[in-house]
Design a protein around this motif. Structure first.
Motif, short mmCIF file in Angstrom:
data_model
loop_
_atom_site.label_atom_id
_atom_site.label_comp_id
_atom_site.label_asym_id
_atom_site.label_seq_id
_atom_site.Cartn_x
_atom_site.Cartn_y
_atom_site.Cartn_z
N ALA A 336 60.06 37.63 80.06
CA ALA A 336 59.24 36.41 79.88
C ALA A 336 57.56 37.09 79.75
O ALA A 336 57.83 38.27 80.22
N MET A 354 57.23 27.04 84.98
CA MET A 354 57.62 28.11 84.51
C MET A 354 57.94 26.49 83.06
O MET A 354 58.19 25.48 83.48
N VAL A 356 59.71 26.16 79.85
CA VAL A 356 61.07 26.75 79.74
C VAL A 356 61.65 26.24 78.05
O VAL A 356 61.40 24.64 78.02
N PRO A 389 59.99 32.26 79.74
CA PRO A 389 60.97 32.80 80.32
C PRO A 389 61.66 32.62 78.93
O PRO A 389 62.00 32.07 78.45
N TYR A 391 65.15 32.63 78.39
CA TYR A 391 66.45 32.60 79.26
C TYR A 391 67.94 33.01 78.59
O TYR A 391 68.07 33.13 77.21
N PHE A 414 70.18 28.59 83.63
CA PHE A 414 68.73 27.94 84.34
C PHE A 414 68.89 29.03 85.34
O PHE A 414 67.47 28.84 86.15
N VAL A 417 66.28 30.97 84.66
CA VAL A 417 64.62 30.83 85.19
C VAL A 417 64.11 30.66 86.48
O VAL A 417 63.28 31.11 87.06
N LYS A 421 61.58 33.47 88.56
CA LYS A 421 60.16 32.46 89.79
C LYS A 421 60.16 33.58 90.42
O LYS A 421 58.82 33.93 91.32
N ILE A 437 57.80 23.25 87.24
CA ILE A 437 58.73 23.51 85.61
C ILE A 437 58.65 22.27 84.73
O ILE A 437 58.23 21.33 85.19
N GLY A 443 65.08 22.17 76.73
CA GLY A 443 63.35 22.72 77.96
C GLY A 443 63.75 21.68 78.85
O GLY A 443 63.12 22.27 80.55
#
Length: 490
Positions: A336, A354, A356, A389, A391, A414, A417, A421, A437, A443
């Motif tokens: 990340a 976060m 995404v 991140p 992922y 997910f 994610v 955190k 988020i 995302g």
């Protein structure tokens, strides 16, 4: 080091191409805001105003002169019949799905006569490259103009530049990226997916321009090839993303090879451009401290920045940005990128967002991450921690990793994610009760999932252009082939 402006004021320029001899620039645009459609212009580089050379009557992209400089090819749909506009004003303006969309054609403009004609292609084009002799074109061709076909069903066809007769097909299956003839016209190199289930075009291939078996030039690469250029008839220089970094390397077409060692910690290279035989190349690159600019790339030397589009940034203090490695709950090691808050972090950690990425076939590199949808530097200045991140299912770590999220919507991907955190919470940097988020597209799906199935982990969610219902999406989507092959896999 000398820059010059060629068009100023309220103008709109949408495409650029050097003339074959380098004495002029071709571009499409509107130099008068009252113009309904763009015009193709020729602009001498050593002085003089733009000369309008052709009005195509529709939007244009992909301008490219023939190697002998006598013709100019471009992509466009067939110009609308003036009667259609009159009928639309009377209410005859229905759009019939899969019938109303027109195929994009390759048009060839004769620069002497000023006349342009489309090539007779059985399909819809999305890109092309002139053969070095100027008699052939390599064209990315989909069977229809539908987005699903453009994503999953394009092939590279070699056609006669005069009449569009197909001479050969390279037989590519799956996602397709950039492509180019070799300097001698004998071969074609391209970036494409490994197979029909590869979520992203990221392998570098070469094959004879007359067809035949393709060769993977960077086999088992634990990254993604982003761009390439022919150095000469036997060697290719390429740019790849590996992890959160990028790297440049060369490969001989008869000796496939994969880089070893760690990629360099240099600015993130996004694209590369040069003529065969040139030892240097122009690249677009960015860094945590500056958005994309043009750089000069020299063999064995450091990147040298040529442009400075945001000089005001030199007077600003920017937040610290670092690459962080963390471990998911099932033991998978992930990366990340964190942009840290200014000032002292509160005892319970900083408010955190976060961010995404979409796709999921995409990834974050350790470059410039500030965007309109996630104004990282402004938020960091207000005391926020931002976490980006990569992922599972992200690109940049090889094909197997990018396939890791298939057939399991919103599952471990997910959870990754959430685990990112939790890593920052355990480090004392993120406030567990004040973490939000956000993201767009996939995302956005993650953000909606965070506001529902994972709501105990997130205090706020901002989703945009996201997926809100996979069942209804599968029944109404315009990308069913892509959904099945690179996402569902059931």
């Amino acid at each position: 080091g000398v820059s010059r402006s060629y068009a100023e004021g309220k103008v709109s320029i949408s495409d650029l191409a050097w003339s074959a001899d380098g004495s002029a620039l071709f571009f499409t645009g509107k130099l008068d805001q009252e113009m309904e459609q763009p015009v193709i212009y020729r602009m001498p580089v050593d002085g003089g105003g733009p000369q309008a050379i052709y009005a195509p009557g529709t939007g244009v992209s992909g301008l490219a002169p023939s190697p002998d400089g006598t013709r100019l090819a471009y992509l466009a749909v067939t110009p609308a019949d003036p009667k259609d506009k009159e009928l639309a004003a009377l209410g005859f303006n229905a759009h019939v799905y899969e019938e109303s969309d027109e195929a994009t054609l390759v048009w060839v403009l004769d620069l002497e006569s000023g006349e342009a004609e489309p090539l007779d292609l059985n399909g819809s084009a999305s890109g092309f490259d002139w053969g070095p002799e100027g008699e052939r074109l390599a064209i990315a061709l989909a069977p229809t103009p539908q987005v699903d076909d453009e994503l999953m069903s394009r092939d590279i066809v070699i056609v006669d530049a005069e009449d569009g007769d197909v001479e050969d097909r390279l037989g590519h299956r799956g996602k397709l990226g950039g492509f180019a003839f070799s300097p001698d016209g004998e071969k074609v190199a391209w970036i494409g997916g490994e197979d029909i289930n590869d979520p992203s075009e990221g392998r570098l291939y070469v094959a004879s321009a007359t067809g035949g078996e393709k060769r993977d030039l960077v086999p088992n690469y634990l990254g993604q090839v982003e761009d390439f250029r022919w150095l000469d008839t036997d060697n290719i220089g390429w740019v790849g993303s590996r992890g959160v970094w990028t790297e440049q390397d060369t490969v001989a077409i008869d000796e496939p090879s994969t880089p070893t060692g760690e990629p360099p910690r240099t600015p993130i290279v996004r694209s590369i451009d040069a003529h065969p035989g040139q030892p240097v190349a122009a690249v677009v690159a960015d860094s945590p401290l500056h958005p994309p600019e043009v750089y000069l790339s020299r063999p064995g030397g450091e990147l040298m920045r040529l442009t400075d589009s945001n000089p005001w940034l030199s007077g600003r203090r920017l937040a610290r940005q670092d690459v962080v490695t963390y471990t998911a709950r099932d033991g998978v090691e992930l990366e990340a990128i964190a942009i840290y808050p200014e000032g002292r972090v509160p005892r319970r950690g900083a408010p955190t967002v976060m961010v995404v990425h979409g796709g999921p076939e995409a990834h974050y590199s350790n470059g410039w991450l500030d965007r309109y949808a996630a104004p990282a530097q402004a938020m960091a200045a207000e005391g926020y921690l931002l976490v980006y991140p990569n992922y599972r299912g992200s690109t940049g770590r090889g094909v197997e990793f990018s396939k890791a999220s298939q057939n399991d919507y919103a599952g471990p991907e997910f959870d990754d994610v959430v685990d990112a955190k939790q890593h920052f919470v355990e480090e004392g940097l993120a406030d567990p009760d004040r973490t939000g988020i956000t993201g767009g597209s996939y995302g956005g799906y993650a953000s909606m999932w965070g506001a529902s199935a994972l709501t105990e982990h997130f205090a706020a969610s901002v989703a945009f252009v996201g997926v809100s219902n996979q069942i209804s999406k599968f029944g109404t989507t315009d990308i069913p082939t892509e959904m099945f092959n690179v996402h569902a896999r059931t």
